[in-house]
Every structure is written in structure tokens, then in C-alpha cells.
Motif scaffolding. Structure first.
Motif, PDB file in Angstrom:
ATOM      1  N   SER A 100       5.654  -8.536 -10.995  1.00  0.00           N
ATOM      2  CA  SER A 100       5.516  -7.170 -11.509  1.00  0.00           C
ATOM      3  C   SER A 100       4.491  -7.129 -12.638  1.00  0.00           C
ATOM      4  CB  SER A 100       6.856  -6.634 -12.011  1.00  0.00           C
ATOM      5  OG  SER A 100       7.237  -7.285 -13.210  1.00  0.00           O
ATOM      6  N   GLU A 101       3.991  -5.932 -12.891  1.00  0.00           N
ATOM      7  CA  GLU A 101       2.998  -5.795 -13.952  1.00  0.00           C
ATOM      8  C   GLU A 101       3.599  -6.058 -15.322  1.00  0.00           C
ATOM      9  OE1 GLU A 101      -0.444  -2.678 -15.529  1.00  0.00           O
ATOM     10  OE2 GLU A 101       0.938  -2.052 -13.955  1.00  0.00           O
ATOM     11  N   ILE A 102       4.857  -5.691 -15.515  1.00  0.00           N
ATOM     12  CA  ILE A 102       5.475  -5.926 -16.822  1.00  0.00           C
ATOM     13  C   ILE A 102       5.704  -7.418 -17.049  1.00  0.00           C
ATOM     14  CG2 ILE A 102       7.964  -5.767 -16.269  1.00  0.00           C
ATOM     15  CD1 ILE A 102       8.167  -3.879 -18.725  1.00  0.00           C
ATOM     16  N   ALA A 103       5.948  -8.172 -15.965  1.00  0.00           N
ATOM     17  CA  ALA A 103       6.063  -9.625 -16.097  1.00  0.00           C
ATOM     18  C   ALA A 103       4.725 -10.221 -16.528  1.00  0.00           C
ATOM     19  CB  ALA A 103       6.523 -10.238 -14.777  1.00  0.00           C
ATOM     20  N   ALA A 126       6.124   1.727  -6.017  1.00  0.00           N
ATOM     21  CA  ALA A 126       5.119   1.542  -7.071  1.00  0.00           C
ATOM     22  C   ALA A 126       5.791   1.301  -8.421  1.00  0.00           C
ATOM     23  CB  ALA A 126       4.204   2.762  -7.139  1.00  0.00           C
ATOM     24  N   VAL A 127       6.863   2.020  -8.700  1.00  0.00           N
ATOM     25  CA  VAL A 127       7.588   1.822  -9.959  1.00  0.00           C
ATOM     26  C   VAL A 127       8.179   0.419 -10.022  1.00  0.00           C
ATOM     27  CG1 VAL A 127       9.622   2.540 -11.272  1.00  0.00           C
ATOM     28  CG2 VAL A 127       8.080   4.265 -10.329  1.00  0.00           C
ATOM     29  N   ASP A 128       8.758  -0.047  -8.916  1.00  0.00           N
ATOM     30  CA  ASP A 128       9.354  -1.379  -8.889  1.00  0.00           C
ATOM     31  C   ASP A 128       8.289  -2.451  -9.108  1.00  0.00           C
ATOM     32  OD1 ASP A 128      11.713  -3.054  -8.403  1.00  0.00           O
ATOM     33  OD2 ASP A 128      10.644  -3.693  -6.605  1.00  0.00           O
ATOM     34  N   GLU A 129       7.162  -2.323  -8.429  1.00  0.00           N
ATOM     35  CA  GLU A 129       6.091  -3.313  -8.562  1.00  0.00           C
ATOM     36  C   GLU A 129       5.486  -3.313  -9.960  1.00  0.00           C
ATOM     37  OE1 GLU A 129       3.470  -2.096  -5.495  1.00  0.00           O
ATOM     38  OE2 GLU A 129       4.616  -3.050  -3.876  1.00  0.00           O
ATOM     39  N   THR A 130       5.628  -2.209 -10.660  1.00  0.00           N
ATOM     40  CA  THR A 130       5.039  -2.082 -11.989  1.00  0.00           C
ATOM     41  C   THR A 130       6.008  -2.472 -13.093  1.00  0.00           C
ATOM     42  OG1 THR A 130       3.616  -0.287 -11.225  1.00  0.00           O
ATOM     43  CG2 THR A 130       3.961  -0.452 -13.597  1.00  0.00           C
ATOM     44  N   CYS A 131       7.262  -2.018 -13.013  1.00  0.00           N
ATOM     45  CA  CYS A 131       8.171  -2.063 -14.155  1.00  0.00           C
ATOM     46  C   CYS A 131       9.351  -3.017 -14.035  1.00  0.00           C
ATOM     47  CB  CYS A 131       8.728  -0.663 -14.410  1.00  0.00           C
ATOM     48  SG  CYS A 131       7.483   0.589 -14.745  1.00  0.00           S
ATOM     49  N   SER A 132       9.566  -3.625 -12.881  1.00  0.00           N
ATOM     50  CA  SER A 132      10.761  -4.450 -12.717  1.00  0.00           C
ATOM     51  C   SER A 132      10.693  -5.718 -13.551  1.00  0.00           C
ATOM     52  CB  SER A 132      10.952  -4.833 -11.246  1.00  0.00           C
ATOM     53  OG  SER A 132      12.034  -5.733 -11.109  1.00  0.00           O
ATOM     54  N   ARG A 133      11.735  -5.953 -14.338  1.00  0.00           N
ATOM     55  CA  ARG A 133      11.803  -7.200 -15.101  1.00  0.00           C
ATOM     56  C   ARG A 133      12.413  -8.326 -14.272  1.00  0.00           C
ATOM     57  NH1 ARG A 133      16.870  -8.136 -17.602  1.00  0.00           N
ATOM     58  NH2 ARG A 133      18.358  -6.427 -17.341  1.00  0.00           N
ATOM     59  N   PHE A 134      12.791  -8.026 -13.020  1.00  0.00           N
ATOM     60  CA  PHE A 134      13.376  -9.037 -12.144  1.00  0.00           C
ATOM     61  C   PHE A 134      12.367  -9.627 -11.163  1.00  0.00           C
ATOM     62  CE2 PHE A 134      16.961  -5.861 -12.724  1.00  0.00           C
ATOM     63  CZ  PHE A 134      17.479  -6.528 -13.821  1.00  0.00           C
ATOM     64  N   ARG A 135      11.137  -9.148 -11.205  1.00  0.00           N
ATOM     65  CA  ARG A 135      10.096  -9.627 -10.298  1.00  0.00           C
ATOM     66  C   ARG A 135       9.034 -10.391 -11.079  1.00  0.00           C
ATOM     67  NH1 ARG A 135       8.509  -5.297  -5.735  1.00  0.00           N
ATOM     68  NH2 ARG A 135       6.781  -6.772  -5.659  1.00  0.00           N
ATOM     69  N   ASP A 136       8.759 -11.622 -10.655  1.00  0.00           N
ATOM     70  CA  ASP A 136       7.714 -12.403 -11.316  1.00  0.00           C
ATOM     71  C   ASP A 136       6.331 -11.818 -11.093  1.00  0.00           C
ATOM     72  OD1 ASP A 136       9.547 -14.217 -12.310  1.00  0.00           O
ATOM     73  OD2 ASP A 136       9.351 -15.592 -10.606  1.00  0.00           O
ATOM     74  N   LEU A 170       0.333   3.875 -14.537  1.00  0.00           N
ATOM     75  CA  LEU A 170       1.765   3.989 -14.304  1.00  0.00           C
ATOM     76  C   LEU A 170       2.560   3.247 -15.364  1.00  0.00           C
ATOM     77  CD1 LEU A 170       3.729   5.273 -12.254  1.00  0.00           C
ATOM     78  CD2 LEU A 170       3.762   3.078 -11.052  1.00  0.00           C
ATOM     79  N   LEU A 171       2.188   2.021 -15.679  1.00  0.00           N
ATOM     80  CA  LEU A 171       2.902   1.275 -16.716  1.00  0.00           C
ATOM     81  C   LEU A 171       2.679   1.906 -18.084  1.00  0.00           C
ATOM     82  CD1 LEU A 171       4.719  -0.993 -17.544  1.00  0.00           C
ATOM     83  CD2 LEU A 171       2.735  -2.526 -17.653  1.00  0.00           C
ATOM     84  N   ALA A 172       1.481   2.410 -18.327  1.00  0.00           N
ATOM     85  CA  ALA A 172       1.226   3.080 -19.605  1.00  0.00           C
ATOM     86  C   ALA A 172       2.169   4.272 -19.773  1.00  0.00           C
ATOM     87  CB  ALA A 172      -0.231   3.543 -19.670  1.00  0.00           C
TER      88      ALA A 172
END
Length: 312
Positions: free
Chosen positions: A55-58, A43-53, A73-75
Motif C-alpha cells: 500500500s502507499e501508506i506502507a 483504490a482506497v485499500d491500495e492507498t491507505c491499508s496498513r495491512f498491505r505491504d 488520494l492519500l493526500a
């Protein structure tokens, strides 16, 4: 790396681009603990990874300049990063994302080129964490155009804090979670505390060579300038960026290890110490954060009650 005299159950696996380590005080609960940890880290990877197009942060970056409603989670991850920036006066700043990419760290570390010939002009001073605006009750966040976030200074440590707390609550036993050398513990500790080996490289730490300390609660984090390195235009660079320059800090410390109430606090302080250089011991001592700093020449500095070295 952990080591213990009493029987504990442990497992290691790859996650978040590094090594995840899980240790529990109830061996029969290791399988379910492992499943829970994998779920948390996924869940953290899917939310916060800057290496995944995907991801939620992307997605947040793609809507730069506009309010975006983010997941709880991102909040939480963003709030931890922004608190770290405020607490360090910007020495740790999540808006260094573009500077880190410019140095060559624009994908998972295992995939980056280890010797990049093209020169790079430092990105300059980071845009500044204070430019991130949020309505936290609504979970609406605005990242300005041109700002790229990197949660590397707090993300894995926060994930270790979060996972250890969740697992200890769900399983009712003592739990240690380590992510790339950032260690968080929760629940009942083993007698005498969790023994943790403090090494330059968490994956190669050796209790016969490296110091071993006991952690009873909270977190422990090590920031290193010698493990995750690569070459860029003929010089060695690493993943820690000085937000004041957009470049790596002047060489001073090989590693800085800090103990704190949470792993996120410990990693915030260890990263800030690398950026501060020679001023770091006084900065850590003022904040009463026990720390072990290893200089480029191998000199060891201990502050705020960090214990003397002892045989394993």
C-alpha cells in the motif's frame, strides 16, 4: 443496515475488511453503481491499508523521516485525518498506529488471534498528529521515524463520503454507501429520507428490535467497543485507542452513534466520544451533534435533538 418502504436496489459485499452496503434510488443503475463502488474501494485499500505491504501508506512508513510525494488520494485521506485530530484536540489521532498494533490489531481483523496470552505494556501517549508535516500544494508528506499511522478513525467514513459523492454525480440518482456501519448519502434521497437501522452490530441490525432513523443528507457513524473485540493477556480489548494513554479507554459506552454533515465528521465525533467517556454527552451537545450513546449497563443517552425511540 438500511430498510425502506419504497422499492430501492441494494447490494452487500466484503471490502476494506468489513461489509460494504450500496443502495440506489434507480434500480437499473445498481450494476454500474456496484462496479464504480468496487473500483473506488479498491483504490482506497491500495492507498491507505496498513495491512498491505504494497500500500502507499506502507511506502510512506518505509521512508519515515524523509519527504515523500503522495498521490492525491492519500493526500486527501491524510488531510481528513489531521483535520479530525485538530478538531478534537487530539482525542482522535492518526499516530496511534503502533499502540493499535501492540494491542494485537496488526492485521486484517478476520486474521488476528482472538486470545493473545502475551502481556503488553501500553505504548503510552501517541507521538502526536502535529508531528506529521506536509507541503500540500506539492503533496509532500514527512512522517517522523518511529511514527506509525492508523487512519481507522476516519478512513472508512471518508471512503463512504467520497464514494457516495462520486456515484451520485456519475449516475444522477440517490446513493447510500455504508462501510462497516458508517453511512454516507448523496444525491436525491427517497421520500422521507434514507431509513437506517441503528444497531450495536451493523451486520446484525434488526428494524424490529433496533431504532430506525431517517437520514436526508450527510453521514451517520457508530463507534462500538463490543463488536471488534479480542482478548489480550486475560482482558478484553478493542480497536479504539485513547491517544493520551496508548491503551483502550476506560469502559463507559458500548456504542456511540452520531449524525453530522459528513460521515467522516460523524465518525470523528463518535470515536472522540468513546475516548471521552462520561464527558461525551456535554462535548457532543456543545458541538450540536445529534447523538445516541448506549452505556455499558444499557442506559441510553440522547443529545442535541437525537429523536426518541419509535416502533419500526
Amino acid at each position: 443496515m438500511t430498510t425502506a418502504a419504497e422499492p430501492l436496489a441494494s447490494i452487500r459485499f466484503r471490502a476494506l475488511g468489513t461489509t460494504a452496503e450500496l443502495v440506489v434510488t434507480e434500480p437499473d443503475r445498481l450494476p454500474i453503481a456496484t462496479d464504480l463502488l468496487r473500483t473506488e474501494l479498491r483504490a482506497v485499500d491500495e492507498t491507505c491499508s496498513r495491512f498491505r505491504d504494497d500500500s502507499e501508506i506502507a511506502e510512506l512508513h518505509r521512508h519515515a523521516g524523509s519527504p515523500v510525494r503522495v498521490s492525491p488520494l492519500l493526500a486527501e485521506a491524510l488531510q481528513v485525518a489531521l483535520r479530525a485530530a485538530e478538531a478534537t484536540g487530539g482525542l482522535v489521532d492518526p499516530t496511534v498506529g503502533q499502540a493499535v498494533c501492540d494491542l494485537g490489531y496488526d492485521r486484517d481483523f478476520s486474521a488476528i488471534a482472538r486470545d493473545l496470552a502475551a502481556p503488553v505494556k501500553p505504548a503510552g501517549e501517541a507521538p502526536g498528529w502535529w508531528r506529521i508535516t506536509a507541503d500540500w500544494p506539492r503533496r509532500e508528506v514527512v512522517v517522523p521515524r518511529g511514527v506509525r499511522l492508523d487512519l481507522g478513525a476516519t478512513g472508512k467514513a471518508w471512503a463512504a463520503d467520497r464514494a457516495s459523492t462520486v456515484l451520485a454525480r456519475e449516475l444522477g440518482c440517490g446513493v447510500l454507501v455504508g462501510l462497516g456501519g458508517d453511512v454516507a448519502v448523496a444525491g436525491r434521497a427517497p421520500a422521507g429520507g434514507w431509513p437506517v437501522v441503528v444497531g450495536e452490530d451493523h451486520a446484525a441490525a434488526d428494524p424490529l428490535r433496533d431504532p430506525v432513523i431517517a437520514v436526508a443528507s450527510g453521514g451517520l457513524a457508530t463507534s462500538s467497543t463490543v463488536c471488534r473485540t479480542w482478548r489480550r493477556a486475560g482482558r478484553t480489548v478493542h480497536h479504539i485507542v485513547d491517544p493520551r494513554t496508548g491503551d483502550i479507554p476506560d469502559p463507559c459506552w458500548r456504542t456511540v452513534t452520531v449524525a453530522a454533515a459528513t460521515c467522516a465528521d460523524a465518525n470523528t465525533a463518535s470515536t472522540a466520544a468513546v475516548v471521552l467517556g462520561e464527558l461525551a454527552p456535554a462535548w457532543l451537545a456543545e458541538r450540536r451533534l445529534p447523538a445516541r450513546l448506549v452505556a455499558s449497563d444499557g442506559r441510553v443517552v440522547r443529545v442535541a435533538g437525537w429523536p426518541e425511540e419509535a416502533p419500526a
